[in-house]
Write an enzyme that holds these catalytic residues in place. Sequence first.
Site, PDB file in Angstrom:
ATOM      1  N   HIS A 199    -121.642 -11.589 -55.661  1.00  0.00           N
ATOM      2  CA  HIS A 199    -122.415 -10.442 -55.184  1.00  0.00           C
ATOM      3  C   HIS A 199    -123.866 -10.867 -55.001  1.00  0.00           C
ATOM      4  CE1 HIS A 199    -125.149  -7.119 -56.579  1.00  0.00           C
ATOM      5  NE2 HIS A 199    -124.526  -6.490 -55.606  1.00  0.00           N
ATOM      6  N   GLU A 224    -114.136  -3.772 -50.273  1.00  0.00           N
ATOM      7  CA  GLU A 224    -114.975  -3.882 -51.474  1.00  0.00           C
ATOM      8  C   GLU A 224    -115.372  -2.492 -51.966  1.00  0.00           C
ATOM      9  OE1 GLU A 224    -118.098  -6.768 -51.043  1.00  0.00           O
ATOM     10  OE2 GLU A 224    -119.397  -5.741 -52.474  1.00  0.00           O
ATOM     11  N   LYS A 247    -119.607  -9.687 -43.751  1.00  0.00           N
ATOM     12  CA  LYS A 247    -119.430  -8.507 -44.596  1.00  0.00           C
ATOM     13  C   LYS A 247    -120.314  -7.397 -44.049  1.00  0.00           C
ATOM     14  CE  LYS A 247    -120.989  -6.704 -49.045  1.00  0.00           C
ATOM     15  NZ  LYS A 247    -121.121  -6.983 -50.484  1.00  0.00           N
ATOM     16  N   ASP A 301    -122.215 -11.657 -60.281  1.00  0.00           N
ATOM     17  CA  ASP A 301    -123.661 -11.730 -60.043  1.00  0.00           C
ATOM     18  C   ASP A 301    -124.220 -12.358 -61.307  1.00  0.00           C
ATOM     19  OD1 ASP A 301    -126.432 -11.024 -60.277  1.00  0.00           O
ATOM     20  OD2 ASP A 301    -126.149  -9.585 -58.648  1.00  0.00           O
ATOM     21  N   ASN A 313    -119.575   0.907 -51.059  1.00  0.00           N
ATOM     22  CA  ASN A 313    -120.185   1.267 -52.352  1.00  0.00           C
ATOM     23  C   ASN A 313    -119.626   2.577 -52.925  1.00  0.00           C
ATOM     24  OD1 ASN A 313    -123.011  -0.394 -51.263  1.00  0.00           O
ATOM     25  ND2 ASN A 313    -122.192  -0.768 -53.315  1.00  0.00           N
ATOM     26  N   LYS A 373    -121.994  -3.794 -44.813  1.00  0.00           N
ATOM     27  CA  LYS A 373    -122.310  -2.757 -45.795  1.00  0.00           C
ATOM     28  C   LYS A 373    -122.011  -1.403 -45.153  1.00  0.00           C
ATOM     29  CE  LYS A 373    -124.059  -2.883 -49.346  1.00  0.00           C
ATOM     30  NZ  LYS A 373    -123.331  -2.967 -50.638  1.00  0.00           N
ATOM     31  N   ASN A 402    -127.946  -9.072 -54.366  1.00  0.00           N
ATOM     32  CA  ASN A 402    -128.964  -8.090 -53.984  1.00  0.00           C
ATOM     33  C   ASN A 402    -130.126  -8.847 -53.368  1.00  0.00           C
ATOM     34  OD1 ASN A 402    -128.134  -5.766 -56.451  1.00  0.00           O
ATOM     35  ND2 ASN A 402    -128.582  -5.192 -54.366  1.00  0.00           N
ATOM     36  N   ASN A 455    -118.095  -5.273 -57.129  1.00  0.00           N
ATOM     37  CA  ASN A 455    -119.262  -5.588 -57.944  1.00  0.00           C
ATOM     38  C   ASN A 455    -119.746  -4.308 -58.633  1.00  0.00           C
ATOM     39  OD1 ASN A 455    -120.505  -5.028 -55.037  1.00  0.00           O
ATOM     40  ND2 ASN A 455    -122.059  -4.451 -56.564  1.00  0.00           N
ATOM     41  N   ASP A 478    -117.801  -2.851 -47.302  1.00  0.00           N
ATOM     42  CA  ASP A 478    -118.220  -2.435 -48.647  1.00  0.00           C
ATOM     43  C   ASP A 478    -118.960  -1.100 -48.581  1.00  0.00           C
ATOM     44  OD1 ASP A 478    -119.203  -2.099 -51.197  1.00  0.00           O
ATOM     45  OD2 ASP A 478    -120.707  -3.688 -51.032  1.00  0.00           O
TER      46      ASP A 478
HETATM   47 MG   LIG Z   1    -120.743  -4.411 -53.232  1.00  0.00          MG
END
Ligand SMILES: [Mg+2]
Length: 431
Positions: A329, A255, A200, A302, A232, A202, A331, A278, A230
């Site tokens: 998900h 995502e 994945k 999450d 965001n 970011k 963090n 997410n 992803d």
């Molecule tokens: Mg995400």
Amino acid sequence: MTTTAAPRIARTRVTPILIGDPPLLNSQGVHQPYTPRLIVEVQTEDGVTGVGETYGDTDYLTIAEALAPALVGRPLLDLNDLTGFAAEHSPDVSGRARTEVNAGGLRGSRTTNKLLASVVSAFEVASLDALGRTLGLPVHALLGGKVRDRVEYSAYLFYRWAEHPVADAPSDDWGAALDPAGVVAQAQRFADRYGFGSFKLKGGVFPPLEEIDAIRALRAAFPDRPLRLDPNAAWSVDTSVHVAEQLDGALEYLEDPTPGTPGMAEVHRRTSMTLATNMCVTSFAEIPEAFASNAVQVVLSDHHFWGGLHATRELAAVCRTFGVGLSMHSNTHLGVSLAAMTQVAATVPELAYACDTHRPWQTEDVITEPQEFVDGCVEVSDLPGLGVELDGDQLARLHERWLTSDVRDRDDVAAMRQVHPEWTMPPAAHW
Ligand SMILES: [Mg+2]
């Protein structure tokens, strides 16, 4: 016949810590050198202690410190009304929740209920750990039993700087990754070291065309591996549609390309791309609109902000009912959270995607034997409770760091200002 009274909670402890974090880039800015987490402990009247972990920013700590003493004297097994109990014993942080602009945005809307659920999750996990230790059973057994022996995780690739731009910051030898070649090199190292079979990236960091190039480079380097991107919610609907068309066939899923359920629904309607989130589905209240409009096809749970391991299984049942996929998900987190993630993931039959985890980016932990990733998987522990032991010395060291630092909240925007003083939080869908 004898009966055994359920043990009661005799002591609780909340320990805020700061853990080192690499300079990982995202749509808001960059990770700070240190990020807060909370470690909670629940001890029964029999002297059995369970442990949980959650987000550690000021609001979470405020709620946890109010809830912890109130739990003393409650039966360990009273978990189904834990959220209601917590709501009655929590200070009002709604003003901050409404006004703060920070990393919470990467996890969807920041609501009082989600803050509360995130704190409750740590105490629920700690209670299950203590209960499992009391009964000699792993947490997965308390949830109905495991359906797999290993849980697969995905390599979490980030654009990143080689070093933090400030003194006295943690460092590592991963080097920078600021272009497709850097991303591929990072992926190769993840694959070689941990055996990850899916990747994945970011995104939301560079213009979308550059991130398309990075995915194409990954596709060329790893022709058979599932890939995800992803950003965001950094893209408009039209940009999201363009990227989805360019990467048709190259992605396992896209995502949170764009903010909000209506936007996600439009992207899916126009492209048929599988969309994961997410951000727009982060609580039960957000499910009806999203599922009715077919805005998401995979929910990235999450267990922290969904309210714990039982709540995660309830989410799994809802997703099963509507034919929506489920994954996880992540963090920045340590081994206590990874143990909880792995235990609950082991109990969900329809988990069809490798879960996210930041854990390989962390170089320290609060457990005595951090989990190993083998073939991209973590083995599901059958030891009592979560199967991890708290390392008191490490916990004390990371708490001392918290005590001697003024970092209390994750703030990726402030960290970016160290290099770009004019940096402000980019609005959603700015590309
Ligand atoms: Mg995400």
